[in-house]
Design a protein around this motif. Structure first.
Motif, short mmCIF file in Angstrom:
data_model
loop_
_atom_site.label_atom_id
_atom_site.label_comp_id
_atom_site.label_asym_id
_atom_site.label_seq_id
_atom_site.Cartn_x
_atom_site.Cartn_y
_atom_site.Cartn_z
N PHE A 189 0.83 -1.20 0.00
CA PHE A 189 0.00 0.00 0.00
C PHE A 189 0.87 1.26 0.00
CE2 PHE A 189 -2.18 3.42 2.21
CZ PHE A 189 -3.39 3.49 1.52
N ILE A 190 1.82 1.30 0.92
CA ILE A 190 2.68 2.49 1.03
C ILE A 190 3.48 2.70 -0.26
CG2 ILE A 190 4.70 3.45 2.21
CD1 ILE A 190 3.59 2.08 4.78
N GLU A 191 4.03 1.63 -0.79
CA GLU A 191 4.83 1.75 -2.01
C GLU A 191 3.99 2.24 -3.18
OE1 GLU A 191 8.04 -0.86 -4.61
OE2 GLU A 191 6.75 -1.86 -3.15
N GLN A 192 2.78 1.70 -3.35
CA GLN A 192 1.94 2.11 -4.47
C GLN A 192 1.44 3.54 -4.31
OE1 GLN A 192 -1.03 -0.54 -6.05
NE2 GLN A 192 0.07 -2.37 -5.35
N VAL A 193 1.08 3.91 -3.08
CA VAL A 193 0.58 5.28 -2.86
C VAL A 193 1.66 6.31 -3.18
CG1 VAL A 193 -0.14 6.90 -1.07
CG2 VAL A 193 -1.28 4.69 -1.27
N GLN A 194 2.92 5.99 -2.89
CA GLN A 194 3.99 6.95 -3.17
C GLN A 194 4.14 7.23 -4.66
OE1 GLN A 194 5.53 8.87 -0.96
NE2 GLN A 194 4.26 7.88 0.59
N THR A 195 3.68 6.32 -5.51
CA THR A 195 3.77 6.58 -6.95
C THR A 195 2.69 7.55 -7.43
OG1 THR A 195 2.34 4.71 -7.58
CG2 THR A 195 4.70 4.27 -7.34
N ILE A 196 1.71 7.86 -6.58
CA ILE A 196 0.70 8.85 -6.97
C ILE A 196 1.37 10.18 -7.27
CG2 ILE A 196 -1.29 10.19 -6.18
CD1 ILE A 196 -2.14 7.72 -4.54
N ILE A 197 2.28 10.59 -6.39
CA ILE A 197 2.97 11.87 -6.59
C ILE A 197 3.90 11.80 -7.80
CG2 ILE A 197 4.56 13.55 -5.56
CD1 ILE A 197 1.78 13.45 -4.24
N SER A 198 4.64 10.72 -7.93
CA SER A 198 5.66 10.65 -8.98
C SER A 198 5.10 10.31 -10.36
CB SER A 198 6.74 9.63 -8.61
OG SER A 198 6.19 8.32 -8.52
N ARG A 199 3.93 9.67 -10.41
CA ARG A 199 3.44 9.19 -11.71
C ARG A 199 2.01 9.63 -12.07
NH1 ARG A 199 7.80 9.15 -12.54
NH2 ARG A 199 9.21 7.50 -13.25
N ASN A 200 1.31 10.28 -11.14
CA ASN A 200 -0.06 10.72 -11.45
C ASN A 200 -0.24 12.23 -11.44
OD1 ASN A 200 -1.49 7.93 -9.59
ND2 ASN A 200 -0.95 8.05 -11.75
N ILE A 201 0.78 12.94 -10.97
CA ILE A 201 0.66 14.39 -10.81
C ILE A 201 1.65 15.11 -11.71
CG2 ILE A 201 1.05 16.29 -9.16
CD1 ILE A 201 -0.17 14.51 -7.02
N ASP A 202 1.18 16.16 -12.36
CA ASP A 202 2.03 17.00 -13.19
C ASP A 202 3.25 17.45 -12.37
OD1 ASP A 202 3.19 19.10 -14.63
OD2 ASP A 202 1.28 19.84 -15.37
N PRO A 203 4.48 17.21 -12.84
CA PRO A 203 5.67 17.55 -12.07
C PRO A 203 5.78 19.02 -11.69
CG PRO A 203 6.24 16.11 -13.90
CD PRO A 203 4.81 16.50 -14.10
N VAL A 204 5.15 19.93 -12.44
CA VAL A 204 5.24 21.35 -12.09
C VAL A 204 4.21 21.74 -11.05
CG1 VAL A 204 6.18 21.94 -14.34
CG2 VAL A 204 3.71 22.13 -13.96
N LYS A 205 3.33 20.80 -10.68
CA LYS A 205 2.36 21.06 -9.61
C LYS A 205 2.83 20.33 -8.36
CE LYS A 205 -1.44 21.76 -12.83
NZ LYS A 205 -2.79 21.33 -13.27
N CYS A 206 2.25 20.70 -7.23
CA CYS A 206 2.79 20.20 -5.95
C CYS A 206 1.78 19.38 -5.18
CB CYS A 206 3.25 21.38 -5.08
SG CYS A 206 4.67 22.24 -5.73
#
Length: 363
Positions: A189-206
């Motif tokens: 769960f923790i490992e997959q959730v951390q990919t939300i930031i790195s792979r689901n969100i525009d890098p220029v947004k926070c």
């Protein structure tokens, strides 16, 4: 919600001011809150000014004659500076009647209990205490004493607490096929959730997801049947926070199927919305501060810290800004020590802006 002595002290000081144009309001359902109305000469609007009152469970390490006298509690976030600046502004307007009505809101419980939201939901800002636009500051140890900092858009992120409970099946360490390991599920769960930031969100947004607590298991040779995870989500817009929340639910749903387990996700945002400054009010505020030769202004970057003033200015247009206090210790640290010279500079800058604002015809 324990600011009893602080409120009593504020009342004592405020009652020494000229009372001709003042009206004090208390909230029985929020007993440590305090509102003060200053009646204007020719009011066209009601201008709100907010300062938070609460402290933190931190034991002060500064060796000072005026260090915290209460063991385990100190104003490690500078709310004492916020209140002092607020008192200075209120004192001025008690002696120099403003053009517009002013509502001063001394707010409890900013740090964890969403005191601003509680007050708003109780109807504190209605009738004579209606607020048309809200202003408030937060001290900043990284800015030189007296510097005013602000920006258009989001000043502080919104925050949401997230609590996850994983229900698997306990069993003997030697027979993993007869159990359902909650620790393995939690790790996935923790490992997959951390990919939300790195792979689901525009890098220029926070966006930020941090899990600060994981609790599972009782002994080394027993497979854990339950796990609990606690964390926080932060985003610069409410839309971002809600997107992250939805993706976490989707990850949990997928893991329930793949591990044949039950995962419960609970969120608690309270009043900690992003502090999104009103465009028109903030443009006016920044323009005034930049053009005031007695003020040193700095345009600042957004920060991922949370502030429940975000809820108030989600409901009422408003602007939050920084006051530099140049402390060697950071916010929330035991050696936080703001420079007192910032107090008078902050009072003068805010009074100057408010007088300028009240003389403008437009809303």
């Amino acid at each position: 919600m324990h600011e009893v002595k602080t409120k009593a002290y504020l009342l004592k000081v405020i009652k020494t001011f000229p009372q001709t144009n003042l009206e004090i309001k208390e909230l029985p359902e929020l007993p440590t809150a305090l509102l003060v109305l200053v009646r204007g000469q020719n009011p066209r609007r009601n201008i709100g000014y907010r300062c938070d009152m609460d402290a933190l469970p931190v034991n002060e390490t500064n060796d000072l004659s005026f260090k915290s006298a209460t063991q385990g509690i100190m104003h490690a976030c500078g709310h004492d500076i916020h209140m002092t600046v607020g008192l200075g502004i209120l004192n001025y307007y008690s002696e120099h009647q403003p053009q517009d009505n002013m509502i001063f809101f001394f707010q409890p419980a900013e740090e964890s209990e969403s005191g601003g939201k509680v007050a708003y939901d109780l109807g504190a800002f209605t009738n004579d205490f209606r607020v048309d636009e809200f202003y408030g500051l937060h001290d900043n140890p990284l800015l030189k004493a007296g510097v005013i900092g602000c920006r258009k858009g989001t000043l502080f992120a919104g925050t949401t607490e997230v609590n996850i409970k994983i229900q698997g099946k306990s069993g003997h360490a030697a027979y993993p096929h007869l159990a359902n390991d909650a620790i393995v599920i939690a790790a996935n769960f923790i490992e997959q959730v951390q990919t939300i930031i790195s792979r689901n969100i525009d890098p220029v947004k926070c966006g930020v997801i941090t899990f600060g607590k994981l609790q599972a298991g009782v002994i080394r040779n027993v497979i854990a049947g339950e796990a609990e995870i606690e964390g926080t989500i932060r985003g610069l817009t409410q839309e971002m926070i809600e997107f992250i929340r939805q993706r976490i639910l989707e990850v949990a749903s997928g893991l329930e199927k793949s591990f044949n387990c039950q995962i419960t996700v609970e969120y608690n945002q309270g009043g900690y919305y992003p502090v999104e400054n009103d465009p028109r009010l903030t443009e006016r505020f920044i323009t005034y501060m930049k053009n005031n030769t007695k003020v040193e202004f700095e345009e600042t970057d957004p920060k991922m810290t949370g502030e429940d003033f975000g809820y108030l200015i989600n409901k009422i247009p408003g602007t939050m800004f920084w006051l530099g206090v140049e402390s060697k210790g950071s916010l929330h640290s035991a050696d936080f020590l703001p420079k007192e010279s910032a107090i008078k500079m902050g009072i003068d800058a805010v009074i100057g802006f408010l007088n300028y604002r009240m003389n403008l015809e437009e809303n």
